[in-house]
Design an enzyme around this catalytic site. Structure first.
Site, PDB file in Angstrom:
ATOM      1  N   HIS A 230       0.792  -1.225   0.000  1.00 25.91           N
ATOM      2  CA  HIS A 230       0.000   0.000   0.000  1.00 25.91           C
ATOM      3  C   HIS A 230       0.827   1.280   0.000  1.00 25.91           C
ATOM      4  O   HIS A 230       1.953   1.308   0.490  1.00 25.91           O
ATOM      5  CB  HIS A 230      -0.914   0.030   1.228  1.00 25.91           C
ATOM      6  CG  HIS A 230      -1.833  -1.138   1.304  1.00 25.91           C
ATOM      7  ND1 HIS A 230      -2.250  -1.671   2.489  1.00 25.91           N
ATOM      8  CD2 HIS A 230      -2.421  -1.890   0.338  1.00 25.91           C
ATOM      9  CE1 HIS A 230      -3.059  -2.699   2.265  1.00 25.91           C
ATOM     10  NE2 HIS A 230      -3.167  -2.851   0.966  1.00 25.91           N
TER      11      HIS A 230
ATOM     12  N   LYS B 258       6.325   6.553   7.091  1.00 28.74           N
ATOM     13  CA  LYS B 258       5.766   5.779   8.197  1.00 28.74           C
ATOM     14  C   LYS B 258       6.877   5.200   9.063  1.00 28.74           C
ATOM     15  O   LYS B 258       7.923   4.816   8.561  1.00 28.74           O
ATOM     16  CB  LYS B 258       4.928   4.613   7.667  1.00 28.74           C
ATOM     17  CG  LYS B 258       3.771   5.007   6.809  1.00 28.74           C
ATOM     18  CD  LYS B 258       3.094   3.760   6.252  1.00 28.74           C
ATOM     19  CE  LYS B 258       2.054   4.146   5.244  1.00 28.74           C
ATOM     20  NZ  LYS B 258       2.231   3.496   3.978  1.00 28.74           N
TER      21      LYS B 258
ATOM     22  N   HIS C 157       4.293  -0.379   1.035  1.00 29.42           N
ATOM     23  CA  HIS C 157       4.521  -1.086   2.289  1.00 29.42           C
ATOM     24  C   HIS C 157       3.466  -2.176   2.478  1.00 29.42           C
ATOM     25  O   HIS C 157       2.305  -1.990   2.140  1.00 29.42           O
ATOM     26  CB  HIS C 157       4.444  -0.108   3.470  1.00 29.42           C
ATOM     27  CG  HIS C 157       4.447  -0.785   4.791  1.00 29.42           C
ATOM     28  ND1 HIS C 157       3.332  -0.870   5.586  1.00 29.42           N
ATOM     29  CD2 HIS C 157       5.429  -1.444   5.436  1.00 29.42           C
ATOM     30  CE1 HIS C 157       3.638  -1.538   6.691  1.00 29.42           C
ATOM     31  NE2 HIS C 157       4.896  -1.903   6.621  1.00 29.42           N
TER      32      HIS C 157
ATOM     33  N   TYR D 179       1.418   2.173  13.391  1.00 33.13           N
ATOM     34  CA  TYR D 179       1.844   3.048  12.294  1.00 33.13           C
ATOM     35  C   TYR D 179       1.925   4.471  12.844  1.00 33.13           C
ATOM     36  O   TYR D 179       0.933   4.989  13.354  1.00 33.13           O
ATOM     37  CB  TYR D 179       0.810   3.081  11.175  1.00 33.13           C
ATOM     38  CG  TYR D 179       0.653   1.855  10.352  1.00 33.13           C
ATOM     39  CD1 TYR D 179       1.102   1.831   9.031  1.00 33.13           C
ATOM     40  CD2 TYR D 179       0.005   0.720  10.839  1.00 33.13           C
ATOM     41  CE1 TYR D 179       0.918   0.711   8.232  1.00 33.13           C
ATOM     42  CE2 TYR D 179      -0.187  -0.402  10.051  1.00 33.13           C
ATOM     43  CZ  TYR D 179       0.275  -0.397   8.752  1.00 33.13           C
ATOM     44  OH  TYR D 179       0.087  -1.493   7.964  1.00 33.13           O
TER      45      TYR D 179
ATOM     46  N   ASP E  56      -7.231  -5.808  -1.774  1.00 33.07           N
ATOM     47  CA  ASP E  56      -5.849  -6.176  -2.085  1.00 33.07           C
ATOM     48  C   ASP E  56      -5.768  -7.167  -3.248  1.00 33.07           C
ATOM     49  O   ASP E  56      -4.819  -7.141  -4.020  1.00 33.07           O
ATOM     50  CB  ASP E  56      -5.144  -6.745  -0.857  1.00 33.07           C
ATOM     51  CG  ASP E  56      -4.690  -5.665   0.113  1.00 33.07           C
ATOM     52  OD1 ASP E  56      -4.952  -4.471  -0.140  1.00 33.07           O
ATOM     53  OD2 ASP E  56      -4.063  -6.011   1.124  1.00 33.07           O
TER      54      ASP E  56
END
Length: 187
Positions: A64, A73, A120, A132, A174
């Protein structure tokens, strides 16, 4: 107190970081972010949003990123274990299209610093809670990604650690993500 440890990744601009921690007969303390310490290591990460994912063994959350308002992140597995993967999507980078995977778990207290313009994802090896810490807010309208099994990127997911491919758990979203070539052709 054990100090922070910063290790440069093989991917330009990414880091593997071990949190600062101390323990005694009462328990322990973990510090995974200090703006001054990070800046002294060349990482200018200013937090705007923190969230957690709770995932079952076998889940793949991948690969993502946000198309607009990219997020750097800081990712840490605070409970359980994951195989964390980052992919450099910066076309001008010497590590463009390369990936790196690391084991993150509650015992090693390690984190991955993921720069902007990286994809990621991770495979959950034990039921997990993942933190995160982002330098930009999440915007669902900009959320996208690359297919977890893209043949050009060729991530070597350790699916044997979950009992094989038949134990993978993926979201419908996904499963429908484009391959890198398709994504790039869309421009």
């Amino acid at each position: 107190m054990q100090p922070f440890k910063f290790q440069e990744s093989k991917l330009n601009g990414a880091y593997l970081i071990t949190a600062q921690y101390a323990d005694d007969n009462r328990g322990g303390l973990i510090k995974d972010y200090n703006i001054e310490t990070y800046r002294s290591h060349g990482i200018n990460h200013c937090l705007k949003e923190v969230f957690y994912t709770i995932s079952k063994k076998g889940v793949i959350r991948a690969l993502h990123f946000q198309e607009v308002k990219q997020q750097a992140k800081l990712v840490r597995c605070i409970k359980g274990e994951i195989y964390d993967v980052i992919v450099d999507l910066r076309k001008e980078s010497r590590t463009y299209r390369q990936w790196q995977g690391v084991l993150l778990n509650e015992e090693n207290k390690q984190m991955v610093y993921i720069p902007r313009y990286f994809a990621h994802g991770y495979l959950v090896l034990k039921d997990s809670i993942v933190s995160y810490q982002c330098d930009e807010v999440f915007y669902s309208e900009y959320d996208t990604g690359i297919r977890w099994n893209d043949p050009e990127i060729a991530v070597e997911w350790p699916v044997d650690r979950i009992g094989g491919m038949e134990h993978l758990i993926l979201s419908d979203k996904d499963l429908k993500l484009p391959y890198l070539k398709e994504y790039e052709e869309r421009g």
